[in-house]
Design a protein around this motif. Sequence first.
Motif, mmCIF file in Angstrom:
data_model
loop_
_atom_site.group_PDB
_atom_site.id
_atom_site.type_symbol
_atom_site.label_atom_id
_atom_site.label_comp_id
_atom_site.label_asym_id
_atom_site.label_seq_id
_atom_site.Cartn_x
_atom_site.Cartn_y
_atom_site.Cartn_z
ATOM 1 N N ALA A 35 33.040 -77.883 0.496
ATOM 2 C CA ALA A 35 32.884 -78.908 1.526
ATOM 3 C C ALA A 35 34.139 -78.877 2.388
ATOM 4 C CB ALA A 35 32.701 -80.291 0.903
ATOM 5 N N THR A 69 29.149 -79.907 4.611
ATOM 6 C CA THR A 69 29.097 -78.510 4.184
ATOM 7 C C THR A 69 28.068 -77.745 5.000
ATOM 8 O OG1 THR A 69 29.042 -77.091 2.222
ATOM 9 C CG2 THR A 69 27.366 -78.826 2.343
ATOM 10 N N THR A 73 34.385 -73.906 5.087
ATOM 11 C CA THR A 73 33.560 -73.667 3.897
ATOM 12 C C THR A 73 33.221 -72.193 3.717
ATOM 13 O OG1 THR A 73 31.543 -74.177 5.140
ATOM 14 C CG2 THR A 73 32.559 -75.981 3.886
#
Length: 123
Positions: free
Chosen positions: A32, A63, A106
């Motif tokens: 995340a 995310t 991410t």
Amino acid sequence: MTSPAWLTVLTTTDSEEKARLLAQGVVEARLAACVQISAPVISVYRWQNAIETTEEWQLLLKTTAERYDELEAHLQEAHDYDTPEIIAIPVVRGSAGYLGWVSAETAPVTSGGSRGPGRRDEA
């Protein structure tokens, strides 16, 4: 219909300390880009044939769809609930800069040390 590229994932836990640990773990693992922890909320639910009312801390994890399966597995492993709430909400629209940042933060780190598209190394 096209699947969304970005997600906001929702989970809860029963203490601020646990919420902070879950948040730290997923950001460190690059699962995340950001986690927001809300002040305590009251959850009312049925569990083992009884109505429960519990104070919980809600986490909103930003995310990508690409990282969701790894994020869910991480949360299942790190969470102390038998059945943690893990719900993915599609991000239909967002600012290009923010969504690009979520994608970059991410992105899995490659063996060459690259941190994903759009990432600038700072001196």
